[in-house]
Each structure stands twice: as C-alpha cells, then as structure tokens.
Design a protein around this motif. Structure first.
Motif, PDB file in Angstrom:
ATOM      1  N   ASN A  84       0.826  -1.217   0.000  1.00  0.00           N
ATOM      2  CA  ASN A  84       0.000   0.000   0.000  1.00  0.00           C
ATOM      3  C   ASN A  84       0.853   1.257   0.000  1.00  0.00           C
ATOM      4  O   ASN A  84       0.510   2.251  -0.643  1.00  0.00           O
ATOM      5  CB  ASN A  84      -0.956   0.000   1.188  1.00  0.00           C
ATOM      6  N   ALA A  88       0.777   4.056  -2.887  1.00  0.00           N
ATOM      7  CA  ALA A  88       0.275   5.376  -2.525  1.00  0.00           C
ATOM      8  C   ALA A  88       1.342   6.457  -2.544  1.00  0.00           C
ATOM      9  O   ALA A  88       1.043   7.617  -2.812  1.00  0.00           O
ATOM     10  CB  ALA A  88      -0.372   5.325  -1.132  1.00  0.00           C
ATOM     11  N   SER A  89       2.588   6.093  -2.286  1.00  0.00           N
ATOM     12  CA  SER A  89       3.604   7.115  -2.073  1.00  0.00           C
ATOM     13  C   SER A  89       4.873   6.930  -2.891  1.00  0.00           C
ATOM     14  O   SER A  89       5.271   7.818  -3.644  1.00  0.00           O
ATOM     15  CB  SER A  89       3.952   7.139  -0.570  1.00  0.00           C
TER      16      SER A  89
END
Length: 135
Positions: A84, A88-89
């Motif tokens: 995740n 996401a980053s």
C-alpha cells in the motif's frame, strides 16, 4: 600521466547511501541470488545508477534508460516494503521525478502480480519476461 595514490584517496559516499542502508537487507532478501549479489546492488546505488525513493514503509530503486532515439524511460528495478505504501507514495514519487527529468514512460519488469496491481494506475502489460532453466 601521473600515478594515483589509492591509499590516500578520499571516497565520498553517494548522497542516498545512508537511506539505502536502511533498506539494504530487505533488498537483499528479494534479489535472485543466482543472478544478483547484494554487492552488485550496492555498486549500482553507490555509483548513482539506481536512484532510491523511500518513505517509512517502502522503498524502490529505479534507473533511467535512454534509447537510441533519445526517449527516456523509468525502470523500476526492485521494490520492498508494504504494498500500500509503494502504491500510494513511493511509486508516485518516482513517477513524478521521472516526469520532471523528461521520461516518457515507466516500466516495471517483475512478477506477473505487479501487472494486476498496477493496472488500476495506468500500467499495462507490454512484454513478459519468461525463462527456462537449461541445467
């Protein structure tokens, strides 16, 4: 040409070296030991050939490939950490950097699972790398 005194040479570590060391063991765990040794990965990072993007939960090493036409392409070389956080980053950070230096596309060459995960973010399978052991 004069001689170089290696014993007195000062080696300046790559600016990302300290951050890389935080993730080094995780990268070592996912390398295929038949193909890559951690020393090789260390050399790629130390030379600046691979660029690190990381946060507290994930890290990715990328390289930029320049084709004979001049096209620049970001290559995700190896990623570790929480999926995740990568999605996401970390991967978006690498993509933004790639855009800022003129890359026209990004590529992840890895296991088929990445094709499924990254499809929702605009990645599509272009080519599959398959192999057969001949021993």
């Amino acid at each position: 040409m004069g001689r170089i005194d290696v014993a007195s040479a000062v080696v300046t570590p790559h600016p990302q070296w300290g951050a890389y060391l935080l993730w080094r063991d995780a990268f070592a765990d996912v390398l295929d030991p038949e193909c890559y040794a951690i020393d090789w990965l260390d050399q790629q990072v130390a030379a600046g050939t691979f660029v690190l993007f990381s946060d507290e939960k994930s890290a990715i090493l990328v390289a930029v490939k320049r084709y004979p036409t001049g096209l620049l392409e970001l290559h995700g070389q190896i990623a570790v950490g929480e999926l995740n956080a990568l999605i996401a980053s970390t991967i978006p950070s690498a993509e933004n950097w790639a855009r800022s230096i003129g890359c026209a596309r990004a590529v992840i060459e890895s296991r088929r699972g990445w094709s499924r995960v990254m499809a929702q973010f605009g990645y599509s399978e272009h080519q599959v790398h398959i192999r057969k052991e001949l021993s």
